[in-house]
Design an enzyme around this catalytic site. Sequence first.
Site, PDB file in Angstrom:
ATOM      1  N   GLY A 150       0.793  -1.224   0.000  1.00  0.00           N
ATOM      2  CA  GLY A 150       0.000   0.000   0.000  1.00  0.00           C
ATOM      3  C   GLY A 150       0.822   1.270   0.000  1.00  0.00           C
ATOM      4  N   TYR A 161       3.042  -3.037  -7.995  1.00  0.00           N
ATOM      5  CA  TYR A 161       3.170  -4.416  -7.532  1.00  0.00           C
ATOM      6  C   TYR A 161       2.055  -5.290  -8.103  1.00  0.00           C
ATOM      7  CZ  TYR A 161       3.281  -8.406  -4.321  1.00  0.00           C
ATOM      8  OH  TYR A 161       3.325  -9.672  -3.781  1.00  0.00           O
ATOM      9  N   SER A 203       0.452 -13.360  -6.369  1.00  0.00           N
ATOM     10  CA  SER A 203      -0.153 -12.713  -5.205  1.00  0.00           C
ATOM     11  C   SER A 203      -1.642 -12.517  -5.441  1.00  0.00           C
ATOM     12  CB  SER A 203       0.511 -11.343  -4.978  1.00  0.00           C
ATOM     13  OG  SER A 203      -0.195 -10.570  -4.038  1.00  0.00           O
TER      14      SER A 203
END
Length: 258
Positions: free
Chosen positions: A102, A162, A149
Amino acid sequence: MDINSLFDLTGKVAVVTGGGDGIGKGCCELLATAGASVIVSDINADKAQSVADSINAAGGHATPVVCNVLEDADLANLVDTAVKTYGTVNILVNNAGLGGGGRENPFKIDMSYVERIYRINVFAPLRLCQLAVPEMEKSGYGSIVNITSMSSIDKEANMCVYSSSKAALNHLAANLAYDFGPYGVRVNNVGPGATRTAALESILTPELQEKMLRHTPINRLGEVSDIAQAVLFFASPASAWISGQVIFVNGGGDQTLD
């Protein structure tokens, strides 16, 4: 084929990046338990040595290799060491990764950061595939497992680089499955949900855990062993006709916050 042989990796050689701790360490240990000789790769020499020592002390076979996945020479050395030490490469676990948390405000991201994240999360796995697949073909057995992920499919603020790099890794695997299948090599991805690694534990509070579990039907966070077991499945003969797939190991949910 009996049940034990489905997960038997005796005689196989596995290379694991980021194997010095967390999910990578768990993969090294479980693959070794299944019979594989393991190249424990990590940028941190002490961590790689510690994991290899632990595996060897337990009766397994492991060799530590220092590797910065940003350096092409290190990637080549990784595969060369596996071949020189154990004769081949059969299993490649692309676990080393970076980014997220984040912290990726799109208005403040420097493009050098974007390049670094993609080089680690996408380019390095592809380069290792290029280096390892010829050895896999010669050996007659090949399985590549990339650690992706939940962020690759979730949508969250300040995670754009990401998340998109892991989404690229998913699509890379799906396409490489077509390229490498004729060579006898499978490519699959494992996507962890919130997993109790040292990184998560460093920020986890009871309040944060409670929020995560609101979106987790199996009412607990993941353990490293949960992820390693999925990697073992893809690495083993049990998944012989599976390629180009992503399995999310996430307790049936996504651990996103309200």
